[in-house]
Design a protein around this motif. Sequence first.
Motif, PDB file in Angstrom:
ATOM      1  N   MET A 178      14.168  47.419  -1.015  1.00 44.79           N
ATOM      2  CA  MET A 178      14.287  46.003  -0.731  1.00 44.79           C
ATOM      3  C   MET A 178      13.455  44.789  -1.186  1.00 44.79           C
ATOM      4  O   MET A 178      12.188  45.407  -1.294  1.00 44.79           O
ATOM      5  N   PRO A 179      14.206  44.935  -2.233  1.00 41.72           N
ATOM      6  CA  PRO A 179      13.898  44.169  -3.393  1.00 41.72           C
ATOM      7  C   PRO A 179      12.802  42.830  -2.353  1.00 41.72           C
ATOM      8  O   PRO A 179      11.910  42.173  -3.387  1.00 41.72           O
ATOM      9  N   ASP A 180      13.152  41.849  -1.975  1.00 40.54           N
ATOM     10  CA  ASP A 180      13.450  41.120  -0.723  1.00 40.54           C
ATOM     11  C   ASP A 180      11.080  40.817  -0.627  1.00 40.54           C
ATOM     12  O   ASP A 180      10.702  40.040  -0.413  1.00 40.54           O
ATOM     13  N   THR A 181      11.318  42.238  -0.054  1.00 40.60           N
ATOM     14  CA  THR A 181      10.461  42.202   0.627  1.00 40.60           C
ATOM     15  C   THR A 181       9.559  42.829  -0.240  1.00 40.60           C
ATOM     16  O   THR A 181       7.956  41.836   0.583  1.00 40.60           O
ATOM     17  N   TYR A 182       9.051  43.393  -1.210  1.00 42.95           N
ATOM     18  CA  TYR A 182       8.043  42.709  -1.646  1.00 42.95           C
ATOM     19  C   TYR A 182       7.996  41.258  -2.836  1.00 42.95           C
ATOM     20  O   TYR A 182       6.977  41.094  -3.704  1.00 42.95           O
ATOM     21  N   GLY A 183       9.215  40.743  -2.717  1.00 46.28           N
ATOM     22  CA  GLY A 183       9.301  39.683  -3.820  1.00 46.28           C
ATOM     23  C   GLY A 183       9.064  38.234  -3.110  1.00 46.28           C
ATOM     24  O   GLY A 183       8.360  37.614  -3.628  1.00 46.28           O
ATOM     25  N   TYR A 184       8.750  38.590  -1.717  1.00 46.98           N
ATOM     26  CA  TYR A 184       7.924  37.385  -1.382  1.00 46.98           C
ATOM     27  C   TYR A 184       6.050  37.682  -1.651  1.00 46.98           C
ATOM     28  O   TYR A 184       5.787  36.006  -2.171  1.00 46.98           O
ATOM     29  N   GLY A 185       6.361  38.239  -1.707  1.00 45.08           N
ATOM     30  CA  GLY A 185       4.105  38.729  -2.609  1.00 45.08           C
ATOM     31  C   GLY A 185       3.901  37.505  -4.243  1.00 45.08           C
ATOM     32  O   GLY A 185       2.795  37.106  -4.137  1.00 45.08           O
ATOM     33  N   MET A 186       5.109  38.059  -4.331  1.00 43.60           N
ATOM     34  CA  MET A 186       5.300  37.154  -6.053  1.00 43.60           C
ATOM     35  C   MET A 186       5.303  36.470  -6.039  1.00 43.60           C
ATOM     36  O   MET A 186       4.726  35.386  -6.563  1.00 43.60           O
ATOM     37  N   VAL A 187       5.973  35.550  -5.380  1.00 44.65           N
ATOM     38  CA  VAL A 187       6.571  33.463  -5.495  1.00 44.65           C
ATOM     39  C   VAL A 187       5.339  32.979  -4.543  1.00 44.65           C
ATOM     40  O   VAL A 187       5.099  32.325  -5.301  1.00 44.65           O
ATOM     41  N   ASP A 188       4.933  34.545  -3.544  1.00 49.42           N
ATOM     42  CA  ASP A 188       3.867  33.436  -2.932  1.00 49.42           C
ATOM     43  C   ASP A 188       2.043  33.300  -3.916  1.00 49.42           C
ATOM     44  O   ASP A 188       1.078  32.821  -4.043  1.00 49.42           O
ATOM     45  N   SER A 189       1.851  34.452  -5.120  1.00 58.27           N
ATOM     46  CA  SER A 189       0.387  34.897  -4.873  1.00 58.27           C
ATOM     47  C   SER A 189       0.544  35.190  -6.151  1.00 58.27           C
ATOM     48  O   SER A 189       1.374  35.959  -7.086  1.00 58.27           O
ATOM     49  N   PRO A 190      -0.232  34.251  -7.084  1.00 58.15           N
ATOM     50  CA  PRO A 190      -0.135  34.620  -8.418  1.00 58.15           C
ATOM     51  C   PRO A 190      -0.915  35.747  -9.097  1.00 58.15           C
ATOM     52  O   PRO A 190      -0.813  37.013 -10.177  1.00 58.15           O
ATOM     53  N   VAL A 191      -1.844  36.110  -8.331  1.00 56.37           N
ATOM     54  CA  VAL A 191      -1.995  37.831  -8.169  1.00 56.37           C
ATOM     55  C   VAL A 191      -1.399  38.968  -8.438  1.00 56.37           C
ATOM     56  O   VAL A 191      -0.840  39.658  -8.638  1.00 56.37           O
ATOM     57  N   GLY A 192      -0.102  38.712  -7.089  1.00 54.13           N
ATOM     58  CA  GLY A 192       0.787  39.815  -6.254  1.00 54.13           C
ATOM     59  C   GLY A 192       1.799  39.711  -8.024  1.00 54.13           C
ATOM     60  O   GLY A 192       2.183  40.830  -8.446  1.00 54.13           O
ATOM     61  N   LEU A 193       1.805  38.823  -8.531  1.00 57.53           N
ATOM     62  CA  LEU A 193       2.528  38.690  -9.989  1.00 57.53           C
ATOM     63  C   LEU A 193       1.958  39.556 -10.859  1.00 57.53           C
ATOM     64  O   LEU A 193       2.864  40.215 -10.922  1.00 57.53           O
ATOM     65  N   ILE A 194       0.715  39.256 -10.821  1.00 57.40           N
ATOM     66  CA  ILE A 194       0.516  39.934 -11.695  1.00 57.40           C
ATOM     67  C   ILE A 194       0.365  41.798 -11.807  1.00 57.40           C
ATOM     68  O   ILE A 194       0.126  42.114 -12.939  1.00 57.40           O
ATOM     69  N   GLY A 195      -0.138  41.688 -10.832  1.00 54.48           N
ATOM     70  CA  GLY A 195      -0.029  42.637 -10.052  1.00 54.48           C
ATOM     71  C   GLY A 195       0.995  43.554  -9.981  1.00 54.48           C
ATOM     72  O   GLY A 195       0.722  45.136 -11.137  1.00 54.48           O
ATOM     73  N   TRP A 196       2.080  43.383  -9.560  1.00 53.15           N
ATOM     74  CA  TRP A 196       2.697  43.622  -9.443  1.00 53.15           C
ATOM     75  C   TRP A 196       4.432  44.268 -11.133  1.00 53.15           C
ATOM     76  O   TRP A 196       4.071  44.971 -11.439  1.00 53.15           O
ATOM     77  N   PHE A 197       3.869  42.566 -11.490  1.00 53.85           N
ATOM     78  CA  PHE A 197       4.674  42.849 -12.614  1.00 53.85           C
ATOM     79  C   PHE A 197       3.946  43.198 -14.109  1.00 53.85           C
ATOM     80  O   PHE A 197       4.656  43.513 -14.947  1.00 53.85           O
ATOM     81  N   GLY A 198       2.808  42.839 -13.919  1.00 56.03           N
ATOM     82  CA  GLY A 198       1.884  43.651 -15.346  1.00 56.03           C
ATOM     83  C   GLY A 198       1.583  44.807 -14.999  1.00 56.03           C
ATOM     84  O   GLY A 198       1.786  45.401 -16.432  1.00 56.03           O
ATOM     85  N   PHE A 199       1.634  45.233 -14.826  1.00 55.40           N
ATOM     86  CA  PHE A 199       1.823  47.096 -14.334  1.00 55.40           C
ATOM     87  C   PHE A 199       2.950  47.941 -15.659  1.00 55.40           C
ATOM     88  O   PHE A 199       2.726  47.989 -16.135  1.00 55.40           O
ATOM     89  N   THR A 200       4.118  47.041 -14.814  1.00 56.55           N
ATOM     90  CA  THR A 200       5.246  47.818 -15.874  1.00 56.55           C
ATOM     91  C   THR A 200       5.221  46.947 -17.228  1.00 56.55           C
ATOM     92  O   THR A 200       5.457  47.550 -17.556  1.00 56.55           O
ATOM     93  N   TYR A 201       5.261  45.925 -17.260  1.00 57.20           N
ATOM     94  CA  TYR A 201       4.425  45.567 -19.276  1.00 57.20           C
ATOM     95  C   TYR A 201       3.411  46.083 -19.274  1.00 57.20           C
ATOM     96  O   TYR A 201       4.427  47.151 -20.754  1.00 57.20           O
TER      97      TYR A 201
END
Length: 377
Positions: free
Chosen positions: A227-250
């Motif tokens: 379900m990539p889109d379910t979480y993806g909405y938060g990544m394109v709407d919130s920079p904090v969401g992007l930091i949390g999800w992508f940043g953890f992986t880095y």
Amino acid sequence: KRVIKNDLENPDRNPYGMPVTYINMVANHLTEFYEIADVHHVLNQFKHFKTVIGDINLHFIHMIGSEEKKSTPIILLHGWPSTVWEFHKSIPMLLEQGYTVVAPSLPGHGFSDPPSVSGVSPAVIACAYHKLMLQLGYKRFVIDGGDWGSMIGCLITFMYPESVIGLHNTLNLAGLGWRPIVQILVGAVFPSLVYTTEQERKSVHPISELSEKMYRGMAYVHVQSVMPDTYGYGMVDSPVGLIGWFGFTYANASCSRDSNKTPMANLQEGIRNFGLDNLCANLAIFWATRSAQASMRIYYEFHANDRDLLENLWIPDVPVAISNFPNEITHITKFASATTYGNLKQYTYHDHGGHFAHEDNPEAVVGDLVSFIKKIT
């Protein structure tokens, strides 16, 4: 700018995912100290192009090297959650040695448009990259890949072996058969029977630490596969969401397997290795292009379309090289690699570096790649 509040007694020992201290630290650096213009300045030293191949509007960097080495062009392939920024140190190094470099952006990752149709899986992308190289006039080329780039590189080599001079990967995708399982079990009791060096043994053992890093650090794989889109909405709407999800992986993909450290300590180590400015550059590209959601779909497309290809992967003749970095998310030894690569020419262990080796140890990656090319040409 908002400060995310914490409701835990000891946030640095947070077992639930990304510690709030880390979120606020990255957000503060990104908003107060990081210069977005630096991304433009660095990337603008390269020549950028776009072309349409099938249903993919593909961005790529193309830098032409010396006439002497025109017969060995190199295509650099990144993965998720990465962009062509990953190669901003390696491309100049390769150009200094005369090599021609092509570096495409994965579809939906930064500057390549999101696919307008479903089904754009790694195998489809592999075909597109092969067509790109032919369109540029390169009938034969060298591949360097990491993460999804490793898989796509393997698929290009599997489908078009006549086009590939050699394959160099930093994520080893070999050993899906019985060999690695037997090796790990026997090696846990009788290490001298299966490991030729202590460095080789430590890349796999202790199994508990390797398994824990993969278990905690790769939970996103399942989510993005179903379900990539379910979480993806938060990544394109919130920079904090992007930091949390992508940043953890880095961070997780760049830290060691030290089970005695707190989650925050491991993440801080990962960011030191990966580089806070590198993290911010990738986040800025994903945020500016609003491509985070589309980038996550590659996991779904792989599991829906390509799993059988990987499970039956066999590359018998094309020369292959592997660079093994200690903080990589998984490790397959040289012995077990024979299940996939019939012509393994080079296997190198390194003392430092992780999943994004072009970021945290580019000298080693480029050194291995150049050494490999000299062996096979």
